[in-house]
Motif scaffolding. Structure first.
Motif, short mmCIF file in Angstrom:
data_model
loop_
_atom_site.label_atom_id
_atom_site.label_comp_id
_atom_site.label_asym_id
_atom_site.label_seq_id
_atom_site.Cartn_x
_atom_site.Cartn_y
_atom_site.Cartn_z
N GLY A 212 0.82 -1.21 0.00
CA GLY A 212 0.00 0.00 0.00
C GLY A 212 0.85 1.26 0.00
N ARG A 213 2.01 1.19 0.67
CA ARG A 213 2.93 2.33 0.64
C ARG A 213 3.43 2.59 -0.78
NH1 ARG A 213 5.26 4.71 5.28
NH2 ARG A 213 3.93 4.17 7.05
N LEU A 214 3.75 1.53 -1.50
CA LEU A 214 4.20 1.70 -2.88
C LEU A 214 3.07 2.22 -3.76
CD1 LEU A 214 6.51 1.34 -4.92
CD2 LEU A 214 5.75 -1.02 -5.26
N ALA A 215 1.87 1.69 -3.56
CA ALA A 215 0.73 2.14 -4.37
C ALA A 215 0.43 3.62 -4.11
CB ALA A 215 -0.49 1.28 -4.05
N ALA A 216 0.70 4.09 -2.87
CA ALA A 216 0.43 5.49 -2.54
C ALA A 216 1.36 6.44 -3.27
CB ALA A 216 0.55 5.69 -1.02
N TRP A 217 2.46 5.92 -3.81
CA TRP A 217 3.36 6.79 -4.57
C TRP A 217 2.71 7.26 -5.86
CZ3 TRP A 217 8.95 4.34 -4.48
CH2 TRP A 217 9.45 4.42 -3.17
N GLN A 218 1.85 6.46 -6.43
CA GLN A 218 1.26 6.80 -7.73
C GLN A 218 0.45 8.09 -7.68
OE1 GLN A 218 3.04 5.42 -9.79
NE2 GLN A 218 1.79 3.98 -10.94
N PRO A 219 -0.51 8.25 -6.79
CA PRO A 219 -1.23 9.53 -6.74
C PRO A 219 -0.33 10.70 -6.37
CG PRO A 219 -1.87 8.10 -4.91
CD PRO A 219 -1.09 7.26 -5.85
N THR A 220 0.70 10.43 -5.54
CA THR A 220 1.63 11.50 -5.18
C THR A 220 2.37 12.01 -6.41
OG1 THR A 220 1.92 10.55 -2.98
CG2 THR A 220 3.61 12.11 -3.73
N VAL A 221 2.89 11.07 -7.19
CA VAL A 221 3.59 11.45 -8.42
C VAL A 221 2.64 12.15 -9.39
CG1 VAL A 221 4.79 10.56 -10.45
CG2 VAL A 221 5.32 9.62 -8.19
N ALA A 222 1.40 11.66 -9.48
CA ALA A 222 0.43 12.27 -10.39
C ALA A 222 0.13 13.70 -9.99
CB ALA A 222 -0.85 11.45 -10.39
N VAL A 223 0.03 13.95 -8.70
CA VAL A 223 -0.25 15.31 -8.23
C VAL A 223 0.86 16.27 -8.63
CG1 VAL A 223 -0.40 16.74 -6.15
CG2 VAL A 223 -1.75 14.65 -6.33
N TYR A 224 2.11 15.81 -8.54
CA TYR A 224 3.23 16.68 -8.89
C TYR A 224 3.45 16.75 -10.40
CZ TYR A 224 4.21 16.76 -3.94
OH TYR A 224 4.10 16.94 -2.60
N LEU B 82 1.13 17.15 -12.62
CA LEU B 82 0.24 18.16 -13.20
C LEU B 82 0.90 19.54 -13.27
CD1 LEU B 82 -3.18 17.13 -11.60
CD2 LEU B 82 -2.39 16.77 -13.94
N PRO B 83 1.45 20.08 -12.15
CA PRO B 83 2.13 21.37 -12.29
C PRO B 83 3.40 21.28 -13.12
CG PRO B 83 2.38 20.52 -10.07
CD PRO B 83 1.39 19.66 -10.74
N ILE B 84 4.09 20.13 -13.05
CA ILE B 84 5.31 19.98 -13.83
C ILE B 84 5.00 20.05 -15.32
CG2 ILE B 84 7.07 18.28 -14.52
CD1 ILE B 84 7.19 17.44 -11.58
N ILE B 85 3.94 19.35 -15.73
CA ILE B 85 3.56 19.38 -17.15
C ILE B 85 3.10 20.77 -17.54
CG2 ILE B 85 1.90 18.52 -18.83
CD1 ILE B 85 1.94 15.85 -17.32
N LEU C 208 6.91 27.20 -19.73
CA LEU C 208 8.30 27.67 -19.79
C LEU C 208 8.90 27.38 -21.15
CD1 LEU C 208 9.68 26.59 -16.28
CD2 LEU C 208 9.42 28.93 -17.12
N SER C 209 8.64 26.20 -21.68
CA SER C 209 9.20 25.84 -22.98
C SER C 209 8.69 26.74 -24.09
CB SER C 209 8.86 24.38 -23.31
OG SER C 209 9.37 23.51 -22.33
N TYR D 279 9.92 28.25 -10.29
CA TYR D 279 9.49 26.90 -10.61
C TYR D 279 10.59 25.89 -10.25
CZ TYR D 279 8.22 22.86 -13.47
OH TYR D 279 7.93 21.59 -13.91
N ALA D 280 11.83 26.22 -10.55
CA ALA D 280 12.94 25.32 -10.22
C ALA D 280 13.05 25.14 -8.71
CB ALA D 280 14.25 25.88 -10.79
N SER D 281 12.84 26.22 -7.97
CA SER D 281 12.88 26.12 -6.52
C SER D 281 11.76 25.22 -6.01
CB SER D 281 12.77 27.51 -5.89
OG SER D 281 13.84 28.34 -6.31
N PHE D 282 10.58 25.32 -6.64
CA PHE D 282 9.45 24.47 -6.27
C PHE D 282 9.78 22.99 -6.51
CE2 PHE D 282 5.73 22.23 -8.12
CZ PHE D 282 4.95 22.12 -6.97
#
Length: 785
Positions: free
Chosen positions: A705-717, A719-722, A728-729, A739-742
């Motif tokens: 479950g800890r590993l599965a919880a990484w997926q929504p965490t990565v997805a949340v980050y 969105l702003p990264i994309i 920026l591009s 943005y780089a500091s974030f």
């Protein structure tokens, strides 16, 4: 149940006995009014009444409208008041204000001793209490039992009730006369005992255990003995009576030439077993004392595995089992209370076994569920109530878990801490504690034609040696804790030490396969360490150039010379730099430096602390789909040793404006690898459950479950990264440094301490459990072909 003589309805009646107790304790509204007939009871009357005591607490409360625990408290209060008011009187005893004759008081004391013993048995079996933790009437149950056995009248009652040569025609527990109930040898052994020397030793699950001395010294026999007296209500169970009566014939082995770990037995009768007194502590007491004073772990999964205890006590246990096996015997009730630990000399421990044979109370527990010492009994023993050839393997595995200082899982699966500390030890424990005896030693290389425990001992010794080189489970001082926070956390050095030990342990094809696997993982870890630290050094060097610092690593100069490049700066590497990528440019290059440096640190910690020792191909599945999942996850894991370096090096060397793209691709890569691992683990666990493997929990696996919880965490980050990265591009957003500091704060504030830090042991436990399940499934498939 045997009742009194016909026509005398009061004799041998438990109702009559408890009625007197109600009066003595004031619960009948007429304290002190003596109920006639009890002083005239014969031994067989007391025997019949004691046999009728309900076996469980609920039945006792339903029948007599008082809990057994409350009955003990009231009866103990009466007993102590009687003792305080006692005056000399009666033949060899005392009488007091209660008006109860000494002989009757002795039997009443034995009745109280019976209730205390049954309460202690229930607390140990169903609640997991240690014998010394059981409390009755506000005092340790052992103290109450000791005071009762220390009373001369109680000792006389105990001796009369268990006398194998009694002339009353009942025989202890059997209902047969002395001529056919006890052999001449049993009678002579009993006659040789000094029953006035009896003292309480410890409670048993169906018995009270006493110590005493022989009346006369005997050649070749210790002066001290242990007398295990079965609690009377359990004498209504024929299997317990038969097992007790035949214990000498089954387990005595008087003619054995070699010393045996089994404690020598002198005699056995329907209600007792007589044996040597072996000095030492039970394993339960030994482990409790070892654990006393140890601080609880900050997190349960970080509870350290007690490696020295495994080496000393676990090794001694396997040696004793090997000796027992060579003697052609097995135990069938291998629990901490049935193992005596003797410290013969510093650094040397010897174990002795008592109470061989099935404890039939295990079969009275809930099927498939171990409670108290029932967790050490094999499921087939709990189910069938008889011994099995492979039952000691299960008990061995459960004992090794306890020796390691790790609490047992309620469902019988191997605790997560072992999958964190040692994959090899977890594999062995799984192989010992499979609920299906046919699947024990499925993976461990054991020759069925050779002594089993001796071979297991060698495998166990190898895994403990590996664990000793790991070091992560040891208590950490401040410096070690600080080192644990470093990106590498000593992984490469630890793997090198373990590989050196593993190299010297190879004895068979299985061991060679494990060595190859360990060597492969160590090479990948070493490759990654070289690459990631080189990339990190590259980022730091380029940052120093931006700041105008003149230091330069020698290998840069060597590269220029090899490729015939000359000029100011790092010419060979500067050749690949884009034309619009200036150096030095401290503020313009700060975003790429921040992001690539923090990404490199997080990648190093993620791979070395989480993934470097994981593998999904311990044994490749035969099925196409399962094989695809295993290989995909393995490729993903190993890609994390190379791709993060690419995402760091390309923006640093070629084009600084690529860092948003590198950040995006890096997060996507990580998400894909995590999904591949989950894909593999979920499928493997589902197949293992379908195959009936007990090593995989039936419900949700929290570590995965800890590993599965990484997926929504990565997805949340993502969105702003994309979004911001795209802007920026396209040049639509200018606040590149913000943005780089974030992104850098996310790397150092979340991924580094949590994903690569606190989550690491959970991920290793969940993935290692799945990998070992895949290996067991493959071995199971091969055995069926």
């Amino acid at each position: 149940m045997t009742r009194g003589r016909q026509g005398d309805g009061t004799r041998g009646s438990l109702e009559h006995l408890t009625g007197v107790v109600r009066e003595l304790t004031g619960r009948d509204g007429a304290p002190g009014r003596r109920r006639a007939g009890l002083d005239g009871w014969r031994v067989q009357d007391w025997h019949a009444a004691l046999l009728d005591v309900p076996l469980d607490e609920r039945a006792y409360a339903d029948r007599f409208q008082v809990t057994r625990e409350r009955e003990i408290e009231l009866l103990w209060d009466w007993w102590t008041e009687r003792a305080d008011a006692a005056v000399p009187g009666g033949p060899g005893g005392t009488s007091g204000a209660s008006g109860v004759e000494p002989r009757t008081a002795g039997y009443l004391g034995y009745y109280l001793l019976t209730l205390v013993a049954m309460h202690s048995s229930d607390r140990m079996r169903f609640h997991g209490d240690a014998p010394w933790d059981v409390v009755v009437a506000g005092r340790p149950a052992a103290d109450v039992s000791g005071a009762l056995v220390g009373d001369p009248d109680v000792r006389r009652a105990l001796a009369a009730l268990h006398d194998p040569g009694r002339a009353d025609g009942t025989g202890a527990g059997s209902g047969s006369g002395p001529a056919d109930a006890a052999s001449a040898g049993t009678l002579s052994e009993w006659a040789a005992l000094d029953l006035t020397s009896l003292e309480f030793y410890r409670p048993g699950t169906t018995s009270i255990i006493l110590t005493g001395r022989l009346a006369q010294p005997s050649r070749g026999r210790t002066a001290a003995f242990v007398l295990k007296c079965v609690i009377h209500p359990y004498l209504t169970i024929p299997t317990i009576v038969a097992g007790t009566r035949g214990y000498l014939a089954e387990h005595g082995r008087p003619d054995a030439d070699e010393p045996s770990p089994a404690v020598p037995v002198w005699a056995s009768h329907d209600s007792w077993i007589l044996m040597d007194l072996v000095r030492g502590r039970t394993m339960g007491e030994y482990l409790a004392r070892r654990a006393a004073g140890q601080a609880p772990p900050t997190r349960e999964i970080l509870r350290p595995v007690d490696t020295p205890a495994l080496r000393e006590l676990g090794g001694a246990l396997l040696s004793a089992l090997a000796d027992l096996e060579r003697d052609g015997r097995r135990h069938d009730d291998l629990t901490p209370s049935n193992i005596i630990v003797q410290d013969e000399q510093p650094g040397r421990i010897r174990l002795r076994f008592v109470d061989l044979g099935v404890n039939h109370l295990h079969a009275r527990s809930i099927t498939g569920q171990g409670q108290g010492e029932g967790v050490f009994a094999a499921p087939e023993v709990r189910r069938d109530g008889v011994g099995h050839p492979l039952a000691d393997l299960y008990s061995l595995g459960a004992l090794l878990v306890a020796i390691a200082g790790i609490p047992h899982n309620p469902d019988g699966t191997v605790p997560d801490q072992f999958y964190v500390a040692s994959v090899g030890l977890a594999r062995l424990l799984e192989d010992l504690t499979d609920a299906d005896p046919r699947r024990r030693l499925l993976v461990t290389p054991v020759d069925p034609g050779a002594p089993r425990f001796e071979q297991i001992g060698r495998v166990f010794g190898d895994e403990v040696a590996i664990l000793e080189q790991d070091g992560r489970e040891r208590p950490r001082n401040a410096w070690q804790q600080l080192r644990d926070l470093s990106p590498g956390a000593g992984t490469v050095a630890r793997q090198r030490r373990m590989l050196q030990v593993r190299t010297g342990q190879v004895r068979d094809a299985t061991g060679a396969a494990h060595l190859r696997q360990a060597r492969r993982l160590q090479r990948w870890a070493l490759l990654f360490a070289v690459l990631v630290w080189s990339a990190t050094a590259l980022v730091v060097t380029w940052w120093s150039r931006d700041l105008g610092l003149s230091w330069q690593a020698k290998w840069f100069e060597m590269a220029d010379e090899v490729f015939g490049r000359s000029g100011a700066g790092l010419v060979f590497l500067d050749d690949v730099r884009a034309a619009d990528y200036p150096i030095p440019d401290p503020w313009g290059n700060l975003p790429v430096r921040l992001v690539t440096l923090t990404f490199a640190l997080v990648s190093a910690r993620l791979y070395l602390n989480v993934f470097a020792e994981l593998s999904t191909v311990w044994a490749l599945p035969a099925g196409r789909g399962a094989r695809l999942r295993a290989v995909t996850a393995e490729v993903g894991l190993r890609s994390l040793a190379v791709l993060p370096v690419v995402y760091v090096v390309l923006p640093t060397l070629v084009q600084r404006d690529w860092w948003p793209l590198g950040t995006l691709v890096g997060h996507v890569t990580f998400a894909v690898v995590v999904q591949a691992c989950l894909w593999f683990a979920w499928d493997t666990n589902a197949r293992a459950r379908a195959a009936g493997l007990s090593s995989v929990p039936r419900g949700e696996i929290a570590t995965l479950g800890r590993l599965a919880a990484w997926q929504p965490t990565v997805a949340v980050y993502l969105l702003p990264i994309i979004g911001i990265g795209t802007l920026l591009s396209l040049g639509l957003v200018q606040d590149e440094l913000v943005y780089a500091s974030f992104v850098s704060l996310i790397n150092l504030g979340i991924f580094y301490p949590k994903s690569a830090g606190t989550d690491a042991p959970y991920i290793r436990a969940g993935m290692n459990r799945a990998a070992l399940a895949a290996e067991r499934l493959e071995h199971l498939r091969r055995t069926r072909e």
